[in-house]
Design an enzyme around this catalytic site. Sequence first.
Site, PDB file in Angstrom:
ATOM      1  N   GLU A 142      -2.516  15.558 -24.425  1.00  0.00           N
ATOM      2  CA  GLU A 142      -1.895  15.090 -23.181  1.00  0.00           C
ATOM      3  C   GLU A 142      -1.439  16.270 -22.321  1.00  0.00           C
ATOM      4  OE1 GLU A 142       1.746  12.083 -21.804  1.00  0.00           O
ATOM      5  OE2 GLU A 142       1.756  12.961 -23.817  1.00  0.00           O
ATOM      6  N   LYS A 219      -1.614   6.589 -17.580  1.00  0.00           N
ATOM      7  CA  LYS A 219      -0.667   6.244 -18.647  1.00  0.00           C
ATOM      8  C   LYS A 219       0.065   4.959 -18.285  1.00  0.00           C
ATOM      9  CE  LYS A 219       2.905   8.609 -21.409  1.00  0.00           C
ATOM     10  NZ  LYS A 219       3.545   9.935 -21.612  1.00  0.00           N
ATOM     11  N   CYS A 256      -0.541   8.683 -24.934  1.00  0.00           N
ATOM     12  CA  CYS A 256       0.748   8.939 -25.598  1.00  0.00           C
ATOM     13  C   CYS A 256       1.582   7.699 -25.894  1.00  0.00           C
ATOM     14  CB  CYS A 256       1.543   9.950 -24.784  1.00  0.00           C
ATOM     15  SG  CYS A 256       2.900  10.707 -25.739  1.00  0.00           S
TER      16      CYS A 256
END
Length: 528
Positions: A142, A219, A256
Amino acid sequence: MASAYLTASSSTALGVPHPTLRCAMAGGLLSLEACLERCIPPEDLAEVKRILYGGEARKLNLPAAALSAAQERDFELQGYGFEAAPEQLRRPRIVRVGLVQNKIPLPTDTPVAVQVAALHRRIEEIVEVAALCGVNIICFQEAWTMPFAFCTREKLPWTEFAESAEDGPTTKFCQELAKKYNMVVVSPILERDEIHGGTLWNAAVVISNSGAVLGKSRKNHIPRIGDFNESTYYMEGNRGHPVFQTQFGTIAVNICYGRHHPLNWLMFSMNGAEIIFNPSATIGSLSESLWPIEARNAAIANHCFTCAINRVGTEYYKNAFTSGDGREAHHELGYFYGSSYVAAPDGSRTPGLSRVQDGLLVVEMDLNLCRQVSDKWNFKMTGRYEMYAEKLTEAVQPHFVPNIIQEVSNAAVSVSETPQPLKGPEELCLLLLLQCRSRQASKGSNFNFPGCPASSHPASQHTQSSPAVPASCPAVRHKPARAAALRNTEPRLGAASLPGGHRAAAGATGTFPAPGARRRPQDLPGGP
């Protein structure tokens, strides 16, 4: 046992990890696997690995040139493979993926352009080794082009690392790698969307092996925990759950914190992902006990391969920061513990990379295993998606009432000394239901009050002999103290509508007041 590893690094003999290598910053362990190798008797080790990892992944015979290059360039190299059963009508669908974990090579106060250039060089030398190993799809960690500085809540210089996902310098760099090595590249970056006001996003750019930009994923879930102050910089993604069709298979990127949300994995799987990458930046004090579980569970639940990637090292920031959690001001987010791994749909997984060292994990997989495991366990067939969708739709509404079953006794509706204001038709229904229960329950029939929300429930559910009333019945929302007021109030219904010949006031309209509506004097018995 040296055979448990296919690894190379400057701190080990070729293919043989040093059994006593320690790292204080990572809590004293190079890796869990190194500890197992050192401490578990050889006769028990295979069974311990079976319990921890499921079926043992086959060790890949990686090229000597790749092992030698990894050692010279100071990163760990491991290789494993997952098998699928041979089929009569489908050929094996073999693909090799590469997972890269790394530290930032320069101090965080180094000029931005210099840091980015150093990271480009570091990744390029790892990708070159991945190409020697025959990797088809490679994914970086990430926000790989920068320190994970979102803990600081400072805007400069960290927002200067943001780039265009379509034509920024990092995307162009990755396009060259993709074309040079015939490799799909997944490049998670801090994105600046100039078209929409220069907005920042945590994104992953997917580049085809042809060098074309296939698209991007953003995300979906942003943490607000501890020092992970990411919402200071960007908010939740707005691109849903895109899946990318590549020459080597369908892939998705669950960035994530989306790892902690099972429905996020599910939606990528529903869109057809066979491999879901999870590029991350997470620290030991927060999540290391969750790390081996979440991506592996997602692989099992969704009949796909999952690839969990985490950076390594500690990143120091010149200006101390706090996050309102009572801790003293500090200069570090915490230790990024690496441990990148791949999980298969049958529940097996590879050992993880080092907790302390840069590394490349090469994994060969037969994508036919996805459907084979699906045919065995049938989670997609047995899932009650229409029921979940209906209830989730209800749950997000402001007036959602959870379906909780409660015990209701006769005493629960006894007359109160303190009458309470009436609230709505459900309480009137309850009074009438209870008044008529002895007559109607013996016949086993249903109440049928026009306009009554509770009329669909059998009478027997509201009798003294029934210990519980379904929480879905609005009648359970009554309060005992209102019984006195209810007893002296008749709803404005036609006489024919009431069981047992209960009569309504003259001129009844046959309707109840809306829930929560105030009773006018003319609505009550004896009113004007």
